[in-house]
Write a protein that holds these residues in place. Structure first.
Motif, PDB file in Angstrom:
ATOM      1  N   SER A   3       5.727  -1.181   0.303  1.00 11.99           N
ATOM      2  CA  SER A   3       5.050  -0.178   1.141  1.00 11.99           C
ATOM      3  C   SER A   3       3.836  -0.816   1.785  1.00 11.99           C
ATOM      4  O   SER A   3       3.346  -1.858   1.343  1.00 11.99           O
ATOM      5  CB  SER A   3       4.612   1.032   0.305  1.00 11.99           C
ATOM      6  OG  SER A   3       5.710   1.614  -0.376  1.00 11.99           O
ATOM      7  N   ASP A   4       3.347  -0.165   2.819  1.00 13.44           N
ATOM      8  CA  ASP A   4       2.127  -0.605   3.495  1.00 13.44           C
ATOM      9  C   ASP A   4       0.956   0.247   3.019  1.00 13.44           C
ATOM     10  O   ASP A   4       1.121   1.411   2.625  1.00 13.44           O
ATOM     11  CB  ASP A   4       2.258  -0.457   5.016  1.00 13.44           C
ATOM     12  CG  ASP A   4       3.386  -1.297   5.582  1.00 13.44           C
ATOM     13  OD1 ASP A   4       3.847  -2.219   4.865  1.00 13.44           O
ATOM     14  OD2 ASP A   4       3.804  -1.028   6.722  1.00 13.44           O
ATOM     15  N   CYS A  23       2.366 -10.511  -3.712  1.00 10.44           N
ATOM     16  CA  CYS A  23       3.688 -10.036  -3.309  1.00 10.44           C
ATOM     17  C   CYS A  23       3.533  -9.116  -2.103  1.00 10.44           C
ATOM     18  O   CYS A  23       3.568  -7.884  -2.205  1.00 10.44           O
ATOM     19  CB  CYS A  23       4.358  -9.312  -4.479  1.00 10.44           C
ATOM     20  SG  CYS A  23       6.016  -8.720  -4.129  1.00 10.44           S
ATOM     21  N   ALA A  24       3.338  -9.702  -0.942  1.00 12.37           N
ATOM     22  CA  ALA A  24       3.174  -8.912   0.288  1.00 12.37           C
ATOM     23  C   ALA A  24       3.457  -9.828   1.474  1.00 12.37           C
ATOM     24  O   ALA A  24       3.484 -11.036   1.363  1.00 12.37           O
ATOM     25  CB  ALA A  24       1.766  -8.348   0.375  1.00 12.37           C
ATOM     26  N   SER A  60     -12.571  -2.639   1.854  1.00 10.37           N
ATOM     27  CA  SER A  60     -11.477  -2.913   2.794  1.00 10.37           C
ATOM     28  C   SER A  60     -10.287  -3.506   2.043  1.00 10.37           C
ATOM     29  O   SER A  60     -10.434  -4.458   1.271  1.00 10.37           O
ATOM     30  CB  SER A  60     -11.933  -3.887   3.885  1.00 10.37           C
ATOM     31  OG  SER A  60     -12.970  -3.323   4.659  1.00 10.37           O
ATOM     32  N   PHE A  61      -9.124  -2.921   2.279  1.00 11.79           N
ATOM     33  CA  PHE A  61      -7.897  -3.425   1.674  1.00 11.79           C
ATOM     34  C   PHE A  61      -6.748  -3.083   2.610  1.00 11.79           C
ATOM     35  O   PHE A  61      -6.547  -1.911   2.959  1.00 11.79           O
ATOM     36  CB  PHE A  61      -7.653  -2.786   0.302  1.00 11.79           C
ATOM     37  CG  PHE A  61      -6.463  -3.358  -0.420  1.00 11.79           C
ATOM     38  CD1 PHE A  61      -6.607  -4.421  -1.292  1.00 11.79           C
ATOM     39  CD2 PHE A  61      -5.194  -2.828  -0.221  1.00 11.79           C
ATOM     40  CE1 PHE A  61      -5.510  -4.954  -1.959  1.00 11.79           C
ATOM     41  CE2 PHE A  61      -4.091  -3.360  -0.880  1.00 11.79           C
ATOM     42  CZ  PHE A  61      -4.253  -4.418  -1.744  1.00 11.79           C
ATOM     43  N   GLU A  62      -6.020  -4.103   3.033  1.00 15.92           N
ATOM     44  CA  GLU A  62      -4.884  -3.875   3.915  1.00 15.92           C
ATOM     45  C   GLU A  62      -3.739  -4.785   3.509  1.00 15.92           C
ATOM     46  O   GLU A  62      -3.940  -5.989   3.288  1.00 15.92           O
ATOM     47  CB  GLU A  62      -5.256  -4.149   5.377  1.00 15.92           C
ATOM     48  CG  GLU A  62      -4.099  -3.897   6.349  1.00 15.92           C
ATOM     49  CD  GLU A  62      -4.476  -4.140   7.791  1.00 15.92           C
ATOM     50  OE1 GLU A  62      -3.592  -4.038   8.655  1.00 15.92           O
ATOM     51  OE2 GLU A  62      -5.668  -4.449   8.054  1.00 15.92           O
ATOM     52  N   ALA A  63      -2.554  -4.219   3.379  1.00 10.87           N
ATOM     53  CA  ALA A  63      -1.380  -5.009   3.000  1.00 10.87           C
ATOM     54  C   ALA A  63      -0.148  -4.402   3.642  1.00 10.87           C
ATOM     55  O   ALA A  63      -0.035  -3.179   3.767  1.00 10.87           O
ATOM     56  CB  ALA A  63      -1.228  -5.050   1.487  1.00 10.87           C
ATOM     57  N   LYS A  64       0.766  -5.256   4.028  1.00  9.45           N
ATOM     58  CA  LYS A  64       2.055  -4.828   4.556  1.00  9.45           C
ATOM     59  C   LYS A  64       3.167  -5.334   3.636  1.00  9.45           C
ATOM     60  O   LYS A  64       3.107  -6.457   3.148  1.00  9.45           O
ATOM     61  CB  LYS A  64       2.263  -5.359   5.973  1.00  9.45           C
ATOM     62  CG  LYS A  64       1.296  -4.770   6.998  1.00  9.45           C
ATOM     63  CD  LYS A  64       1.590  -5.282   8.399  1.00  9.45           C
ATOM     64  CE  LYS A  64       0.639  -4.648   9.418  1.00  9.45           C
ATOM     65  NZ  LYS A  64       0.924  -5.129  10.799  1.00  9.45           N
ATOM     66  N   ALA A  65       4.136  -4.490   3.437  1.00 13.27           N
ATOM     67  CA  ALA A  65       5.277  -4.808   2.560  1.00 13.27           C
ATOM     68  C   ALA A  65       4.787  -5.233   1.183  1.00 13.27           C
ATOM     69  O   ALA A  65       5.268  -6.209   0.600  1.00 13.27           O
ATOM     70  CB  ALA A  65       6.145  -5.903   3.188  1.00 13.27           C
TER      71      ALA A  65
END
Length: 463
Positions: free
Chosen positions: A420-421, A462-463, A401-406
């Motif tokens: 990017s997301d 950095c997100a 599982s890996f989730e990141a925004k900006a």
């Protein structure tokens, strides 16, 4: 969650730089006045003796002695002011460096950690973890070799699941302590503890060999100076003929010379490291004064240095530094030879070294480890403070599982960074990144990789 509450690090660093420049100017003026005062005291002492010559009485001698005492006191004050000035100058350099990194994205004058780059590491080469313009160079604020090595280890090896939340909490606790972090860094910059010094110190503390362990040496420690000073006093008062004085001098010169020969291996190991040991004592003192808050990780490390609420490590290392300073008297034969003959100087120092080792060696082996951990955490805390809009990731149980925004690349300047997301979940999943040549696919993949490295080191990403 955000790295820290909103603030303006640029404004803070500018304020600190201005304050320290003002303090440096005041210290320079004080140093100048003390220099003139020293000169005046010497001139007055010489002038007084010349004017009163050849009269010899306490009324003549005492004013001269008083002026010389004033001169010596002024010398001590001047040394203290010079030490304060050096510390403030380091603080100015630190704040200017932070401003360059934030305003100009310039950080390539920091240590780049290239020596830590393992040839076959799984990701360190591809992600530019070490070397020029690397992640390590961007993060690094440690000045001791222990701190730099610890930070490198954190980037090369993910923290254990039970360690990571505690490390994140420690970084968050240290982030707002800007002044404390800078004082710790400035102290390390003045006299950084090198790997060679740390290795010699560890080797000496772990050594079981003690050529002065016999009880007879402890008896000679007191009996020798009593006999030597007694014979010298007898000669001075004309109770001892010159022939017997020469015999005494020869015997004691050879005897203390033999003792010095036995002490030489220890001096070769520990000699000339006084400045670095003094720097270690100063750095440990700052760690002892650290505000740990609710961080168990910080409290645990501070407890190694503090006993019953009282600082122990810095005082012990300062005591070792005093011994090293006295041990280095042998570099000045004019001072050392009389001291050695009269007081059995090398024997005194060797027995004091043995006493220090017996009292502190077991705990002292952990002091450098603690300093390394705190310096590494302080490096990450500086990042958290400098980038308040970056976030500390939440670590999930399981894999895939890996989730990141900006999400962006941390080593690219903010005005040029493209974010990017991304989201993926489940094992054995494949995400396909598409785009034209030079569109940023490799940069984005490196952004993902660096985010994982930073997250598992305990740093904000950095997100």
């Amino acid at each position: 969650m955000p790295a820290t509450s909103f603030h303006d690090p640029v404004a803070q660093y500018k304020q600190f730089a201005t304050e320290y420049e003002t303090a440096a100017a005041q210290l320079r003026r004080k140093r100048s006045w003390l220099s003139w005062a020293r000169l005046l005291s010497v001139v007055l002492a010489i002038g007084w003796l010349y004017w009163q010559w050849p009269v010899s009485s306490w009324a003549v001698v005492l004013p001269a002695v008083f002026l010389i005492a004033i001169f010596l006191r002024l010398v001590v004050l001047s040394m203290n002011v010079q030490q304060q000035l050096q510390h403030v100058q380091q603080l100015i350099i630190i704040n200017q460096a932070e401003l360059r990194q934030l305003q100009e994205h310039h950080y390539k004058d920091r240590y780049d950690g290239a020596s830590y780059l393992a040839p076959n590491h799984a990701y360190a080469h591809d992600l530019d973890v070490f070397g020029e313009a690397s992640l390590y160079q961007y993060l690094q604020r440690a000045e001791s070799d222990a701190g730099r090595t610890t930070l490198a280890a954190w980037l090369l090896q993910p923290a254990l699941p039970e360690e990571l939340p505690a490390r994140q909490a420690a970084v968050q606790q240290l982030a707002p302590q800007v002044a404390w972090r800078q004082h710790l860094q400035a102290s390390g910059r003045e006299h950084p503890v090198s790997a060679a010094t740390a290795q010699k110190l560890q080797q000496w503390m772990q050594s079981k060999e003690d050529v002065f362990a016999a009880t007879s040496w402890y008896l000679l420690r007191w009996l020798g100076p009593v006999v030597s000073i007694g014979l010298f006093t007898a000669y001075w008062l004309d109770y001892l003929p010159g022939f017997w004085f020469n015999i005494y001098f020869l015997v004691f010169f050879l005897g203390t010379g033999y003792i010095s020969k036995l002490a030489t291996p220890t001096w070769q190991m520990l000699g000339r490291m006084s400045k670095e040991i003094n720097g270690l004592a100063a750095s440990l003192k700052y760690v002892e004064q650290m505000q740990t808050g609710e961080s168990h990780w910080l409290k645990q490390r501070q407890s190694v240095l503090v006993v019953n609420g009282e600082p122990m490590a810095s005082k012990a290392v300062a005591g070792l530094n005093q011994l090293l300073n006295r041990f280095d008297y042998r570099l000045n034969p004019v001072v050392f030879i009389p001291l050695n003959i009269l007081l059995f100087w090398d024997l005194q120092q060797m027995l004091l070294f043995a006493q220090w080792k017996k009292q502190h060696a077991a705990a002292a082996t952990q002091w450098l480890v603690v300093l390394g951990d705190v310096e590494a955490a302080s490096s990450l805390a500086t990042l958290a403070y400098n980038m308040p809009h970056w976030c500390f990731p939440q670590m999930l149980q399981g894999h895939g599982s890996f989730e990141a925004k900006a999400l962006g690349h941390p080593l690219i300047a903010a005005d040029k960074r493209v974010v990017s997301d991304i989201a993926t979940e489940g094992v054995a999943q494949v995400n396909i990144i598409t785009g034209s040549n030079m569109a940023g696919k490799s940069t984005f993949l490196r952004s993902v990789g660096l985010a994982m490295v930073m997250a598992q080191a305990g740093a904000p990403v950095c997100a």
